[in-house]
Design a protein around this motif. Sequence first.
Motif, PDB file in Angstrom:
ATOM      1  N   CYS A  64      35.519  12.019  40.125  1.00 10.09           N
ATOM      2  CA  CYS A  64      36.978  11.994  40.238  1.00 10.09           C
ATOM      3  C   CYS A  64      37.434  12.805  41.456  1.00 10.09           C
ATOM      4  CB  CYS A  64      37.612  12.558  38.970  1.00 10.09           C
ATOM      5  SG  CYS A  64      37.476  11.483  37.521  1.00 10.09           S
ATOM      6  N   ALA A  65      36.837  13.984  41.641  1.00 12.11           N
ATOM      7  CA  ALA A  65      37.203  14.810  42.795  1.00 12.11           C
ATOM      8  C   ALA A  65      36.863  14.108  44.103  1.00 12.11           C
ATOM      9  CB  ALA A  65      36.504  16.164  42.707  1.00 12.11           C
ATOM     10  N   ARG A  66      35.716  13.460  44.163  1.00 15.82           N
ATOM     11  CA  ARG A  66      35.320  12.730  45.372  1.00 15.82           C
ATOM     12  C   ARG A  66      36.306  11.605  45.669  1.00 15.82           C
ATOM     13  NH1 ARG A  66      33.507  12.723  49.209  1.00 15.82           N
ATOM     14  NH2 ARG A  66      31.584  11.542  49.484  1.00 15.82           N
ATOM     15  N   ALA A  67      36.982  11.095  44.631  1.00 19.64           N
ATOM     16  CA  ALA A  67      37.963  10.026  44.810  1.00 19.64           C
ATOM     17  C   ALA A  67      39.366  10.570  45.095  1.00 19.64           C
ATOM     18  CB  ALA A  67      37.992   9.130  43.579  1.00 19.64           C
ATOM     19  N   GLY A  68      39.476  11.897  45.234  1.00 20.11           N
ATOM     20  CA  GLY A  68      40.762  12.487  45.583  1.00 20.11           C
ATOM     21  C   GLY A  68      41.529  13.100  44.433  1.00 20.11           C
ATOM     22  N   HIS A  69      40.881  13.256  43.268  1.00 17.58           N
ATOM     23  CA  HIS A  69      41.522  13.862  42.102  1.00 17.58           C
ATOM     24  C   HIS A  69      40.847  15.210  41.841  1.00 17.58           C
ATOM     25  CE1 HIS A  69      43.251   9.919  41.711  1.00 17.58           C
ATOM     26  NE2 HIS A  69      42.064   9.378  41.529  1.00 17.58           N
ATOM     27  N   PRO A  70      41.402  16.296  42.360  1.00 16.89           N
ATOM     28  CA  PRO A  70      40.720  17.601  42.363  1.00 16.89           C
ATOM     29  C   PRO A  70      40.233  18.036  40.984  1.00 16.89           C
ATOM     30  CG  PRO A  70      42.742  17.678  43.655  1.00 16.89           C
ATOM     31  CD  PRO A  70      42.755  16.369  42.924  1.00 16.89           C
ATOM     32  N   LEU A  82      26.546  11.440  45.023  1.00 16.38           N
ATOM     33  CA  LEU A  82      27.951  11.660  45.313  1.00 16.38           C
ATOM     34  C   LEU A  82      28.168  12.146  46.739  1.00 16.38           C
ATOM     35  CD1 LEU A  82      29.016  13.309  41.937  1.00 16.38           C
ATOM     36  CD2 LEU A  82      29.737  11.067  42.784  1.00 16.38           C
ATOM     37  N   GLY A  83      27.087  12.280  47.499  1.00 13.92           N
ATOM     38  CA  GLY A  83      27.202  12.706  48.891  1.00 13.92           C
ATOM     39  C   GLY A  83      27.611  14.151  49.048  1.00 13.92           C
ATOM     40  N   LEU A  84      27.179  15.016  48.119  1.00 18.63           N
ATOM     41  CA  LEU A  84      27.566  16.421  48.143  1.00 18.63           C
ATOM     42  C   LEU A  84      26.379  17.296  48.517  1.00 18.63           C
ATOM     43  CD1 LEU A  84      29.651  16.416  44.842  1.00 18.63           C
ATOM     44  CD2 LEU A  84      30.542  16.410  47.184  1.00 18.63           C
ATOM     45  N   THR A  85      26.665  18.365  49.220  1.00 13.79           N
ATOM     46  CA  THR A  85      25.628  19.294  49.666  1.00 13.79           C
ATOM     47  C   THR A  85      25.563  20.484  48.733  1.00 13.79           C
ATOM     48  OG1 THR A  85      25.997  18.658  51.975  1.00 13.79           O
ATOM     49  CG2 THR A  85      24.834  20.729  51.576  1.00 13.79           C
ATOM     50  N   THR A  86      24.381  20.788  48.233  1.00 14.00           N
ATOM     51  CA  THR A  86      24.204  21.944  47.357  1.00 14.00           C
ATOM     52  C   THR A  86      23.859  23.161  48.196  1.00 14.00           C
ATOM     53  OG1 THR A  86      21.837  21.645  47.010  1.00 14.00           O
ATOM     54  CG2 THR A  86      23.313  20.369  45.606  1.00 14.00           C
ATOM     55  N   ASP A  87      23.964  24.345  47.563  1.00  9.55           N
ATOM     56  CA  ASP A  87      23.658  25.565  48.314  1.00  9.55           C
ATOM     57  C   ASP A  87      22.168  25.884  48.319  1.00  9.55           C
ATOM     58  OD1 ASP A  87      23.083  26.604  45.823  1.00  9.55           O
ATOM     59  OD2 ASP A  87      24.654  28.130  45.855  1.00  9.55           O
ATOM     60  N   GLY A  88      21.374  25.026  47.682  1.00  5.00           N
ATOM     61  CA  GLY A  88      19.922  25.194  47.728  1.00  5.00           C
ATOM     62  C   GLY A  88      19.359  25.999  46.589  1.00  5.00           C
ATOM     63  N   ALA A  89      20.189  26.859  45.958  1.00  6.01           N
ATOM     64  CA  ALA A  89      19.697  27.675  44.857  1.00  6.01           C
ATOM     65  C   ALA A  89      19.566  26.831  43.599  1.00  6.01           C
ATOM     66  CB  ALA A  89      20.636  28.851  44.607  1.00  6.01           C
ATOM     67  N   TYR A 114      25.161   5.402  38.736  1.00  5.46           N
ATOM     68  CA  TYR A 114      25.973   6.013  39.795  1.00  5.46           C
ATOM     69  C   TYR A 114      26.819   4.988  40.532  1.00  5.46           C
ATOM     70  CZ  TYR A 114      23.172  10.254  39.185  1.00  5.46           C
ATOM     71  OH  TYR A 114      22.573  11.378  38.670  1.00  5.46           O
ATOM     72  N   ALA A 115      26.304   3.775  40.685  1.00  3.72           N
ATOM     73  CA  ALA A 115      27.016   2.762  41.463  1.00  3.72           C
ATOM     74  C   ALA A 115      28.341   2.369  40.827  1.00  3.72           C
ATOM     75  CB  ALA A 115      26.131   1.523  41.642  1.00  3.72           C
ATOM     76  N   ILE A 116      28.470   2.559  39.507  1.00  4.20           N
ATOM     77  CA  ILE A 116      29.688   2.134  38.815  1.00  4.20           C
ATOM     78  C   ILE A 116      30.718   3.254  38.719  1.00  4.20           C
ATOM     79  CG2 ILE A 116      29.124   2.735  36.422  1.00  4.20           C
ATOM     80  CD1 ILE A 116      30.146   0.019  35.562  1.00  4.20           C
ATOM     81  N   LEU A 117      30.381   4.463  39.152  1.00  6.78           N
ATOM     82  CA  LEU A 117      31.304   5.587  39.016  1.00  6.78           C
ATOM     83  C   LEU A 117      32.661   5.345  39.689  1.00  6.78           C
ATOM     84  CD1 LEU A 117      29.059   8.785  39.275  1.00  6.78           C
ATOM     85  CD2 LEU A 117      30.464   8.060  37.340  1.00  6.78           C
ATOM     86  N   PRO A 118      32.735   4.781  40.914  1.00  4.63           N
ATOM     87  CA  PRO A 118      34.062   4.514  41.492  1.00  4.63           C
ATOM     88  C   PRO A 118      34.913   3.592  40.615  1.00  4.63           C
ATOM     89  CG  PRO A 118      32.379   4.391  43.193  1.00  4.63           C
ATOM     90  CD  PRO A 118      31.655   4.496  41.886  1.00  4.63           C
ATOM     91  N   GLU A 119      34.281   2.611  39.996  1.00  6.54           N
ATOM     92  CA  GLU A 119      35.005   1.714  39.088  1.00  6.54           C
ATOM     93  C   GLU A 119      35.502   2.473  37.857  1.00  6.54           C
ATOM     94  OE1 GLU A 119      34.049  -2.053  36.112  1.00  6.54           O
ATOM     95  OE2 GLU A 119      32.747  -1.711  37.848  1.00  6.54           O
ATOM     96  N   VAL A 120      34.679   3.371  37.335  1.00  7.98           N
ATOM     97  CA  VAL A 120      35.070   4.159  36.166  1.00  7.98           C
ATOM     98  C   VAL A 120      36.264   5.044  36.505  1.00  7.98           C
ATOM     99  CG1 VAL A 120      34.340   5.922  34.511  1.00  7.98           C
ATOM    100  CG2 VAL A 120      32.736   4.141  35.217  1.00  7.98           C
ATOM    101  N   VAL A 121      36.202   5.707  37.654  1.00  9.88           N
ATOM    102  CA  VAL A 121      37.300   6.593  38.061  1.00  9.88           C
ATOM    103  C   VAL A 121      38.590   5.796  38.240  1.00  9.88           C
ATOM    104  CG1 VAL A 121      38.144   8.115  39.881  1.00  9.88           C
ATOM    105  CG2 VAL A 121      35.774   8.296  39.115  1.00  9.88           C
ATOM    106  N   ALA A 122      38.514   4.655  38.906  1.00 10.45           N
ATOM    107  CA  ALA A 122      39.705   3.817  39.102  1.00 10.45           C
ATOM    108  C   ALA A 122      40.278   3.370  37.766  1.00 10.45           C
ATOM    109  CB  ALA A 122      39.355   2.615  39.970  1.00 10.45           C
TER     110      ALA A 122
END
Length: 282
Positions: A122-128, A163-170, A262-270
């Motif tokens: 949801c956050a990746r789609a613009g919903h913080p 989700l294209g997010l970068t982790t801090d490695g820990a 994972y591929a269906i997540l944008p559809e779920v959020v919408a």
Amino acid sequence: MTYCIEIASPRAQIALQGRPYDRWITPSGAVMAEFYRENDAIRIRFAEQADVLVRAGIATCYPAEGVLQDDLETLVANSLRPLLANHSGDLNLHGSACATPFGALAFVGQSRLGKTTLAAACARAGHPFLAEDTIALEKQDGTYLVLPQRPIMRLFADSAQHLGLTTDGARASDDKRTVHASAKLPFAGGPAPLAAIMVLGPGDATAPIFQPLDPQPGLAEIMSQAFVLDVEDKPRLRSHFGRLTDLALAVPFIALDYPRNYAILPEVVAALVDRIAEMQGS
């Protein structure tokens, strides 16, 4: 009563005498926490993480030897603070939450059903996002507000990658990684009115399915997701049950199931946002 949390020096967890009066058990059967009475105090043993002594408005946390700092901070934020807050009369639930233009959505359900991943999508789609593990609620003039928690999310590596997010490695002891709020993962800086509580299903559906829930099954669900320090303190239990009942009668509950793909997540959020917009008459 507001509790002060003190962090003491690490020490080994030794065997405890007597029987716990309560336990937190994971769906897989593992013991997460045990609760003991010791004279004028309550001891909470978080297995292999920390012992916490609660007495007279102070909770002293003794980390286990070798516990990671990230794990300790997560334990305090996601387990200890909401536990003590509920004991003091607040209302906290286990789950994640995000803010949409039509109000906040809270995601509850058993562990490992994808609550945090859905909030991150949801956050990746613009919903913080407002919360990744603990939903803190405050009632104002008949409206429940979701209060923002830590500006971080803890995701499994595959969820963060998809989700294209970068982790801090820990890497935490549960194999989750920390992802900090960013332009890609916006965090809600202020409270948002709660529009609905979404109860996640097991993932058996072949497409997103929404089913309204009556207050009674909704109440049963949040009762299982609440934080209770003393299950033998009847006056506090009645008060806590009353707060949960008021919430169940005031806020819509919706059972949500969707394929864990994972591929269906944008559809779920919408679909989520459309559903809430429809409920709000927008």
